[in-house]
Design a protein around this motif. Structure first.
Motif, PDB file in Angstrom:
ATOM      1  N   ILE A  17       0.837  -1.204   0.000  1.00 29.64           N
ATOM      2  CA  ILE A  17       0.000   0.000   0.000  1.00 29.64           C
ATOM      3  C   ILE A  17       0.870   1.251   0.000  1.00 29.64           C
ATOM      4  O   ILE A  17       0.546   2.248  -0.638  1.00 29.64           O
ATOM      5  CB  ILE A  17      -0.967  -0.008   1.202  1.00 29.64           C
ATOM      6  N   ARG A  18       1.993   1.198   0.695  1.00 32.91           N
ATOM      7  CA  ARG A  18       2.902   2.346   0.767  1.00 32.91           C
ATOM      8  C   ARG A  18       3.909   2.348  -0.376  1.00 32.91           C
ATOM      9  O   ARG A  18       4.849   3.127  -0.376  1.00 32.91           O
ATOM     10  CB  ARG A  18       3.624   2.354   2.117  1.00 32.91           C
ATOM     11  N   ASP A  19       3.712   1.469  -1.361  1.00 34.29           N
ATOM     12  CA  ASP A  19       4.551   1.379  -2.559  1.00 34.29           C
ATOM     13  C   ASP A  19       6.003   1.053  -2.219  1.00 34.29           C
ATOM     14  O   ASP A  19       6.931   1.592  -2.826  1.00 34.29           O
ATOM     15  CB  ASP A  19       4.454   2.667  -3.378  1.00 34.29           C
ATOM     16  N   GLY A  20       6.187   0.167  -1.244  1.00 30.97           N
ATOM     17  CA  GLY A  20       7.531  -0.188  -0.825  1.00 30.97           C
ATOM     18  C   GLY A  20       7.963  -1.590  -1.214  1.00 30.97           C
ATOM     19  O   GLY A  20       8.967  -2.082  -0.721  1.00 30.97           O
ATOM     20  N   THR A  21       7.215  -2.250  -2.095  1.00 29.44           N
ATOM     21  CA  THR A  21       7.557  -3.603  -2.490  1.00 29.44           C
ATOM     22  C   THR A  21       8.358  -3.596  -3.790  1.00 29.44           C
ATOM     23  O   THR A  21       8.312  -2.641  -4.560  1.00 29.44           O
ATOM     24  CB  THR A  21       6.290  -4.461  -2.694  1.00 29.44           C
ATOM     25  N   SER A  22       9.056  -4.682  -4.016  1.00 30.73           N
ATOM     26  CA  SER A  22       9.786  -4.846  -5.271  1.00 30.73           C
ATOM     27  C   SER A  22       8.789  -5.094  -6.406  1.00 30.73           C
ATOM     28  O   SER A  22       7.609  -5.373  -6.171  1.00 30.73           O
ATOM     29  CB  SER A  22      10.746  -6.025  -5.170  1.00 30.73           C
ATOM     30  N   ARG A  23       9.285  -5.022  -7.613  1.00 29.22           N
ATOM     31  CA  ARG A  23       8.425  -5.255  -8.776  1.00 29.22           C
ATOM     32  C   ARG A  23       7.767  -6.640  -8.712  1.00 29.22           C
ATOM     33  O   ARG A  23       6.578  -6.792  -8.955  1.00 29.22           O
ATOM     34  CB  ARG A  23       9.247  -5.108 -10.049  1.00 29.22           C
ATOM     35  N   GLY A  24       8.555  -7.643  -8.371  1.00 32.54           N
ATOM     36  CA  GLY A  24       8.019  -9.001  -8.273  1.00 32.54           C
ATOM     37  C   GLY A  24       6.963  -9.138  -7.187  1.00 32.54           C
ATOM     38  O   GLY A  24       5.948  -9.809  -7.376  1.00 32.54           O
ATOM     39  N   GLU A  25       7.210  -8.499  -6.050  1.00 36.19           N
ATOM     40  CA  GLU A  25       6.227  -8.531  -4.967  1.00 36.19           C
ATOM     41  C   GLU A  25       4.947  -7.809  -5.372  1.00 36.19           C
ATOM     42  O   GLU A  25       3.850  -8.280  -5.072  1.00 36.19           O
ATOM     43  CB  GLU A  25       6.803  -7.898  -3.705  1.00 36.19           C
ATOM     44  N   ARG A  26       5.087  -6.664  -6.041  1.00 34.94           N
ATOM     45  CA  ARG A  26       3.893  -5.935  -6.511  1.00 34.94           C
ATOM     46  C   ARG A  26       3.057  -6.811  -7.424  1.00 34.94           C
ATOM     47  O   ARG A  26       1.836  -6.865  -7.295  1.00 34.94           O
ATOM     48  CB  ARG A  26       4.295  -4.650  -7.254  1.00 34.94           C
ATOM     49  N   GLU A  27       3.715  -7.492  -8.352  1.00 37.43           N
ATOM     50  CA  GLU A  27       2.995  -8.376  -9.277  1.00 37.43           C
ATOM     51  C   GLU A  27       2.320  -9.522  -8.536  1.00 37.43           C
ATOM     52  O   GLU A  27       1.185  -9.891  -8.860  1.00 37.43           O
ATOM     53  CB  GLU A  27       3.947  -8.889 -10.341  1.00 37.43           C
ATOM     54  N   ALA A  28       3.002 -10.082  -7.537  1.00 39.31           N
ATOM     55  CA  ALA A  28       2.414 -11.186  -6.761  1.00 39.31           C
ATOM     56  C   ALA A  28       1.190 -10.710  -5.996  1.00 39.31           C
ATOM     57  O   ALA A  28       0.152 -11.385  -5.981  1.00 39.31           O
ATOM     58  CB  ALA A  28       3.457 -11.765  -5.803  1.00 39.31           C
ATOM     59  N   VAL A  29       1.286  -9.543  -5.361  1.00 42.14           N
ATOM     60  CA  VAL A  29       0.151  -9.011  -4.609  1.00 42.14           C
ATOM     61  C   VAL A  29      -1.002  -8.703  -5.558  1.00 42.14           C
ATOM     62  O   VAL A  29      -2.148  -9.094  -5.301  1.00 42.14           O
ATOM     63  CB  VAL A  29       0.548  -7.765  -3.785  1.00 42.14           C
ATOM     64  N   ARG A  30      -0.717  -8.019  -6.655  1.00 40.88           N
ATOM     65  CA  ARG A  30      -1.788  -7.698  -7.622  1.00 40.88           C
ATOM     66  C   ARG A  30      -2.456  -8.955  -8.155  1.00 40.88           C
ATOM     67  O   ARG A  30      -3.682  -9.006  -8.295  1.00 40.88           O
ATOM     68  CB  ARG A  30      -1.222  -6.881  -8.780  1.00 40.88           C
TER      69      ARG A  30
END
Length: 58
Positions: A17-30
């Motif tokens: 939510i705070r935009d602190g994840t890596s690209r891979g983590e963002r994709e996994a969460v999305r």
């Protein structure tokens, strides 16, 4: 609360939510949020809380 299958995602949602994840983590969460209503509801609730806190702190 999400079940054990959601644990790894739930553990990252606050950072996401705070935009602190890596690209891979963002994709996994999305990707997970696309199929998991309970986690989407959790994200919505956390975003509302964060917005309220920002208004109080301002």
């Amino acid at each position: 609360m999400p079940d054990d299958g959601c644990k790894s995602i739930v553990d990252r949602i606050g950072v996401w939510i705070r935009d602190g994840t890596s690209r891979g983590e963002r994709e996994a969460v999305r990707g997970h949020l696309a199929v998991c209503r309970r986690c989407r509801d959790l994200v919505e609730e956390l975003v509302d809380v964060a917005g309220g806190l920002a208004r109080v702190a301002a």
